[in-house]
Design a protein around this motif. Structure first.
Motif, PDB file in Angstrom:
ATOM      1  N   ALA A 124       0.836  -1.203   0.000  1.00  0.00           N
ATOM      2  CA  ALA A 124       0.000   0.000   0.000  1.00  0.00           C
ATOM      3  C   ALA A 124       0.872   1.255   0.000  1.00  0.00           C
ATOM      4  N   LEU A 125       1.946   1.249   0.794  1.00  0.00           N
ATOM      5  CA  LEU A 125       2.853   2.400   0.810  1.00  0.00           C
ATOM      6  C   LEU A 125       3.533   2.584  -0.551  1.00  0.00           C
ATOM      7  N   LEU A 126       3.886   1.488  -1.193  1.00  0.00           N
ATOM      8  CA  LEU A 126       4.498   1.556  -2.522  1.00  0.00           C
ATOM      9  C   LEU A 126       3.506   2.118  -3.547  1.00  0.00           C
ATOM     10  N   ILE A 127       2.251   1.698  -3.470  1.00  0.00           N
ATOM     11  CA  ILE A 127       1.221   2.221  -4.381  1.00  0.00           C
ATOM     12  C   ILE A 127       1.043   3.719  -4.180  1.00  0.00           C
ATOM     13  N   ILE A 128       0.970   4.142  -2.917  1.00  0.00           N
ATOM     14  CA  ILE A 128       0.810   5.578  -2.628  1.00  0.00           C
ATOM     15  C   ILE A 128       2.022   6.361  -3.132  1.00  0.00           C
ATOM     16  N   ALA A 129       3.218   5.818  -2.899  1.00  0.00           N
ATOM     17  CA  ALA A 129       4.431   6.490  -3.389  1.00  0.00           C
ATOM     18  C   ALA A 129       4.417   6.585  -4.908  1.00  0.00           C
ATOM     19  N   ALA A 130       3.993   5.518  -5.578  1.00  0.00           N
ATOM     20  CA  ALA A 130       3.950   5.521  -7.049  1.00  0.00           C
ATOM     21  C   ALA A 130       2.985   6.579  -7.561  1.00  0.00           C
ATOM     22  N   ILE A 131       1.888   6.769  -6.862  1.00  0.00           N
ATOM     23  CA  ILE A 131       0.908   7.775  -7.292  1.00  0.00           C
ATOM     24  C   ILE A 131       1.468   9.177  -7.107  1.00  0.00           C
ATOM     25  N   PHE A 132       2.013   9.464  -5.918  1.00  0.00           N
ATOM     26  CA  PHE A 132       2.471  10.823  -5.629  1.00  0.00           C
ATOM     27  C   PHE A 132       3.792  11.186  -6.308  1.00  0.00           C
ATOM     28  N   MET A 133       4.613  10.199  -6.603  1.00  0.00           N
ATOM     29  CA  MET A 133       5.886  10.486  -7.264  1.00  0.00           C
ATOM     30  C   MET A 133       5.745  10.530  -8.784  1.00  0.00           C
ATOM     31  N   GLY A 134       4.582  10.123  -9.298  1.00  0.00           N
ATOM     32  CA  GLY A 134       4.361  10.174 -10.736  1.00  0.00           C
ATOM     33  C   GLY A 134       4.969   9.024 -11.505  1.00  0.00           C
ATOM     34  N   TRP A 135       5.333   7.934 -10.819  1.00  0.00           N
ATOM     35  CA  TRP A 135       5.943   6.795 -11.488  1.00  0.00           C
ATOM     36  C   TRP A 135       4.976   6.106 -12.439  1.00  0.00           C
ATOM     37  N   ASN A 136       3.722   6.314 -12.221  1.00  0.00           N
ATOM     38  CA  ASN A 136       2.720   5.568 -12.992  1.00  0.00           C
ATOM     39  C   ASN A 136       1.941   6.448 -13.969  1.00  0.00           C
ATOM     40  N   ARG A 137       2.495   7.578 -14.347  1.00  0.00           N
ATOM     41  CA  ARG A 137       1.787   8.514 -15.224  1.00  0.00           C
ATOM     42  C   ARG A 137       1.343   7.854 -16.525  1.00  0.00           C
ATOM     43  N   ASP A 138       2.216   7.097 -17.160  1.00  0.00           N
ATOM     44  CA  ASP A 138       1.855   6.447 -18.427  1.00  0.00           C
ATOM     45  C   ASP A 138       0.791   5.372 -18.230  1.00  0.00           C
ATOM     46  N   VAL A 139       0.868   4.703 -17.097  1.00  0.00           N
ATOM     47  CA  VAL A 139      -0.088   3.617 -16.840  1.00  0.00           C
ATOM     48  C   VAL A 139      -1.495   4.166 -16.635  1.00  0.00           C
ATOM     49  N   ILE A 140      -1.629   5.213 -15.822  1.00  0.00           N
ATOM     50  CA  ILE A 140      -2.980   5.691 -15.514  1.00  0.00           C
ATOM     51  C   ILE A 140      -3.606   6.500 -16.641  1.00  0.00           C
ATOM     52  N   THR A 141      -2.815   6.908 -17.625  1.00  0.00           N
ATOM     53  CA  THR A 141      -3.406   7.622 -18.760  1.00  0.00           C
ATOM     54  C   THR A 141      -3.813   6.688 -19.884  1.00  0.00           C
ATOM     55  N   ASP A 142      -3.394   5.439 -19.825  1.00  0.00           N
ATOM     56  CA  ASP A 142      -3.815   4.428 -20.798  1.00  0.00           C
ATOM     57  C   ASP A 142      -5.115   3.810 -20.279  1.00  0.00           C
TER      58      ASP A 142
END
Length: 196
Positions: A124-142
């Motif tokens: 859960a902490l990794l998911i939150i970090a991925a969201i706030f750090m922008g690591w998943n920008r490409d994933v969530i826009t697809d």
């Protein structure tokens, strides 16, 4: 055809009767309606009379006026039964959690429960970090990936909430909220980037 279908048909003319026909007291109210219309006690017979006899709705309205107290008693009884069933279900769920906690207390060397809890918390902490750090920008826009990721995240946090509820307790309202969050997370939809 069932009594709720009849409830929809008579709802505009006799709202109380229509509402009760669509609920758990539908069969009892259906018996009153069929008796007032002078037909056998089944939805098909009542529907046939409603479709062919223009005075049938007037008789249902008259029933609503004359049997108002009896209809209100049926509504109260149905609501009491619903609340008792909900309380019994919650008691069974609480007893299930309690027995699991007692079993866990009898197994001091158990490492599975704490390990699962730690894995879920770290994830859960990794998911939150991925969201706030922008690591998943490409994933969530697809759109396709966003549905998959959203589903996994919803299920992940749902399981985390269940595990934490095991240790810290859980209320009926939090279970409803958990179900609502899970439903939202797995509902079809897309997340798109706004460049404006």
């Amino acid at each position: 055809m069932n009594w709720s279908d009849i409830g929809k048909a008579v709802g505009a003319a006799a709202p109380m009767v229509g509402t009760l026909l669509g609920g758990p007291a539908g069969a009892a109210v259906g018996a009153l309606v069929s008796s007032a219309l002078g037909v056998p006690n089944d939805p098909e017979s009542v529907n046939a009379v409603l479709a062919t006899n223009p005075d049938a709705l007037a008789k249902v309205q008259e029933l609503q006026l004359n049997a108002k107290v009896q209809l209100q008693q049926l509504a109260v009884t149905a609501e009491n039964n619903r609340l008792q069933a909900e309380a019994a279900q919650y008691s069974a769920e609480a007893a299930d959690r309690d027995s699991a906690r007692k079993l866990a207390a009898q197994q001091p060397r158990d490492f599975i429960r704490p390990s699962v809890t730690i894995i879920l918390l770290l994830g859960a902490l990794l998911i939150i970090a991925a969201i706030f750090m922008g690591w998943n920008r490409d994933v969530i826009t697809d759109p396709t990936a966003a549905i998959t990721v959203g589903t996994v995240m919803g299920l992940w946090f749902s399981e985390l909430k269940q595990v934490l509820g095991f240790y810290f307790g859980m209320t009926k309202e939090s279970q409803k909220q958990n179900a609502a969050i899970t439903d939202f997370a797995v509902a079809p939809g897309t997340v798109t980037r706004s460049d404006k």
